[in-house]
Design a protein around this motif. Sequence first.
Motif, PDB file in Angstrom:
ATOM      1  N   ALA A 165       0.838  -1.199   0.000  1.00 24.16           N
ATOM      2  CA  ALA A 165       0.000   0.000   0.000  1.00 24.16           C
ATOM      3  C   ALA A 165       0.870   1.245   0.000  1.00 24.16           C
ATOM      4  CB  ALA A 165      -0.917   0.007   1.217  1.00 24.16           C
ATOM      5  N   ALA A 166       0.451   2.225  -0.784  1.00 22.70           N
ATOM      6  CA  ALA A 166       1.041   3.564  -0.749  1.00 22.70           C
ATOM      7  C   ALA A 166      -0.053   4.532  -0.336  1.00 22.70           C
ATOM      8  CB  ALA A 166       1.613   3.947  -2.109  1.00 22.70           C
ATOM      9  N   ARG A 167       0.310   5.569   0.399  1.00 22.63           N
ATOM     10  CA  ARG A 167      -0.695   6.516   0.892  1.00 22.63           C
ATOM     11  C   ARG A 167      -1.299   7.317  -0.244  1.00 22.63           C
ATOM     12  NH1 ARG A 167       1.696  10.719   4.907  1.00 22.63           N
ATOM     13  NH2 ARG A 167       2.583  11.460   2.943  1.00 22.63           N
ATOM     14  N   ASP A 168      -0.455   7.760  -1.194  1.00 25.96           N
ATOM     15  CA  ASP A 168      -0.924   8.598  -2.289  1.00 25.96           C
ATOM     16  C   ASP A 168       0.119   8.553  -3.400  1.00 25.96           C
ATOM     17  OD1 ASP A 168       1.160  10.115  -1.209  1.00 25.96           O
ATOM     18  OD2 ASP A 168      -0.181  11.544  -0.231  1.00 25.96           O
ATOM     19  N   LEU A 169      -0.111   9.327  -4.461  1.00 23.32           N
ATOM     20  CA  LEU A 169       0.799   9.321  -5.604  1.00 23.32           C
ATOM     21  C   LEU A 169       2.214   9.746  -5.218  1.00 23.32           C
ATOM     22  CD1 LEU A 169       1.438   9.074  -8.628  1.00 23.32           C
ATOM     23  CD2 LEU A 169       0.460  11.371  -8.938  1.00 23.32           C
ATOM     24  N   PRO A 170       2.428  10.844  -4.472  1.00 23.56           N
ATOM     25  CA  PRO A 170       3.809  11.186  -4.099  1.00 23.56           C
ATOM     26  C   PRO A 170       4.512  10.089  -3.322  1.00 23.56           C
ATOM     27  CG  PRO A 170       2.366  13.063  -3.730  1.00 23.56           C
ATOM     28  CD  PRO A 170       1.474  11.898  -4.049  1.00 23.56           C
ATOM     29  N   THR A 171       3.792   9.394  -2.435  1.00 25.46           N
ATOM     30  CA  THR A 171       4.400   8.303  -1.683  1.00 25.46           C
ATOM     31  C   THR A 171       4.779   7.162  -2.610  1.00 25.46           C
ATOM     32  OG1 THR A 171       2.994   8.879   0.204  1.00 25.46           O
ATOM     33  CG2 THR A 171       4.091   6.755   0.278  1.00 25.46           C
ATOM     34  N   ALA A 172       3.928   6.866  -3.597  1.00 32.81           N
ATOM     35  CA  ALA A 172       4.241   5.811  -4.558  1.00 32.81           C
ATOM     36  C   ALA A 172       5.468   6.169  -5.387  1.00 32.81           C
ATOM     37  CB  ALA A 172       3.039   5.570  -5.469  1.00 32.81           C
ATOM     38  N   ILE A 173       5.561   7.426  -5.801  1.00 32.12           N
ATOM     39  CA  ILE A 173       6.727   7.860  -6.575  1.00 32.12           C
ATOM     40  C   ILE A 173       7.999   7.702  -5.739  1.00 32.12           C
ATOM     41  CG2 ILE A 173       7.866   9.887  -7.570  1.00 32.12           C
ATOM     42  CD1 ILE A 173       5.134  10.821  -8.541  1.00 32.12           C
ATOM     43  N   ALA A 174       7.930   8.089  -4.469  1.00 35.85           N
ATOM     44  CA  ALA A 174       9.100   7.965  -3.609  1.00 35.85           C
ATOM     45  C   ALA A 174       9.540   6.512  -3.485  1.00 35.85           C
ATOM     46  CB  ALA A 174       8.785   8.538  -2.228  1.00 35.85           C
ATOM     47  N   ALA A 175       8.589   5.585  -3.354  1.00 29.28           N
ATOM     48  CA  ALA A 175       8.936   4.169  -3.249  1.00 29.28           C
ATOM     49  C   ALA A 175       9.562   3.656  -4.535  1.00 29.28           C
ATOM     50  CB  ALA A 175       7.693   3.354  -2.905  1.00 29.28           C
ATOM     51  N   LEU A 176       9.070   4.122  -5.678  1.00 27.63           N
ATOM     52  CA  LEU A 176       9.656   3.710  -6.952  1.00 27.63           C
ATOM     53  C   LEU A 176      11.082   4.236  -7.096  1.00 27.63           C
ATOM     54  CD1 LEU A 176       6.595   4.328  -9.289  1.00 27.63           C
ATOM     55  CD2 LEU A 176       7.603   2.112  -8.765  1.00 27.63           C
ATOM     56  N   VAL A 177      11.269   5.501  -6.751  1.00 23.18           N
ATOM     57  CA  VAL A 177      12.595   6.115  -6.884  1.00 23.18           C
ATOM     58  C   VAL A 177      13.607   5.431  -5.975  1.00 23.18           C
ATOM     59  CG1 VAL A 177      13.902   8.234  -6.470  1.00 23.18           C
ATOM     60  CG2 VAL A 177      11.713   8.325  -7.685  1.00 23.18           C
ATOM     61  N   ARG A 178      13.184   5.047  -4.775  1.00 22.97           N
ATOM     62  CA  ARG A 178      14.095   4.386  -3.844  1.00 22.97           C
ATOM     63  C   ARG A 178      14.294   2.905  -4.162  1.00 22.97           C
ATOM     64  NH1 ARG A 178      10.981   7.288   0.199  1.00 22.97           N
ATOM     65  NH2 ARG A 178       9.868   5.337   0.626  1.00 22.97           N
ATOM     66  N   GLY A 179      13.557   2.378  -5.129  1.00 26.30           N
ATOM     67  CA  GLY A 179      13.666   0.973  -5.454  1.00 26.30           C
ATOM     68  C   GLY A 179      12.907   0.057  -4.519  1.00 26.30           C
ATOM     69  N   GLU A 180      12.031   0.617  -3.690  1.00 28.96           N
ATOM     70  CA  GLU A 180      11.243  -0.191  -2.769  1.00 28.96           C
ATOM     71  C   GLU A 180      10.039  -0.813  -3.458  1.00 28.96           C
ATOM     72  OE1 GLU A 180      10.294   2.505   0.318  1.00 28.96           O
ATOM     73  OE2 GLU A 180      12.370   2.650   1.059  1.00 28.96           O
ATOM     74  N   ALA A 181       9.669  -0.305  -4.631  1.00 25.84           N
ATOM     75  CA  ALA A 181       8.575  -0.857  -5.424  1.00 25.84           C
ATOM     76  C   ALA A 181       9.014  -0.874  -6.883  1.00 25.84           C
ATOM     77  CB  ALA A 181       7.304  -0.031  -5.257  1.00 25.84           C
TER      78      ALA A 181
END
Length: 319
Positions: free
Chosen positions: A122-138
């Motif tokens: 789960a991601a809270r919102d779009l910015p949180t999802a982007i952060a997870a993608l950038v960090r390689g967590e998703a």
Amino acid sequence: MELDLGQARAFVAICEHRHFGRAAEELMVSQQALSKRLARLEEALGAALVLRDGRTVEPTDAGRRFLEPAIAAIAAAEVAVRAVRQGGQPLRLDAWGHLFAPMRTVGRALEHFTGPAPEVGAARDLPTAIAALVRGEADLGFGRVHALGPDWDAALTHRLVRLEPMDAVLGLDHPLAGRDALRPDQLADGTLVSPAAIDRLEFLQRFAERFGPAVDGGANLGPEHLMARVAALPGGFTLFPADAPLPEGARVRAVPLVQPTPLYAWSLLWRSADRHPDRSALVAAFTESGRADRWLEYRPGADWLPAADAREAVGAGVA
């Protein structure tokens, strides 16, 4: 020079949040340590990367040029580490927009996926999802994608995978609750009950701007709380996916919207530089589900999408 990935991560986080404090929280370092990392990176590159005026933080021209390669370098390093530490790691997919039950769509797509079962989070919102993608967590994100902005357009790829009709949900005492269908303009004199501040819910904000109802915002405490607010407010209504079940016992009724029918756009999002071996297969699974369940039907004269979504649908050949 040799690029220090810790310094690059600091710069990317600052660009994402446009705020030193929030970037430091994401990276779990002090704001002073974050500033030092940025200063060392700027010194090594011989160029200022961000501009600060006390209230806002913006990348300089040099910073904009550096951002995409920095994201790619971080992503490549993470892929290399995963290849050694966790060979064969399953895909990680993060979904957001949980009030509208995104797992309904994810679950249908996974029925067509033949690879190893992905990890779904789960991601809270779009910015949180982007952060997870950038960090390689998703590896992928699933939800409503809007307004990525120039900093992320080149670094991230997104694909429209579902356009879901939205119903009007009204309290049982609402004067229009007995109708078989409603036009959005018939709700103009009512109040759109928003599960959060309207400026955090871009789709509902665009609907209110287009069709004219008043807005009543509040805290997002889940669908049961939202439906209770709708039932209690005279003239209140909210929008909810036509395919999603309403909370059991809620004193509300869903009425289809027509002429036009509002559509909620769901998309997949991933890093352009990522090359996870199962990503293409999962994207193909969403495509197959969309074909089987007719997820991408858009009739410009009979359906309504916010302008950016309509352009994307037309560009993707959906219309």
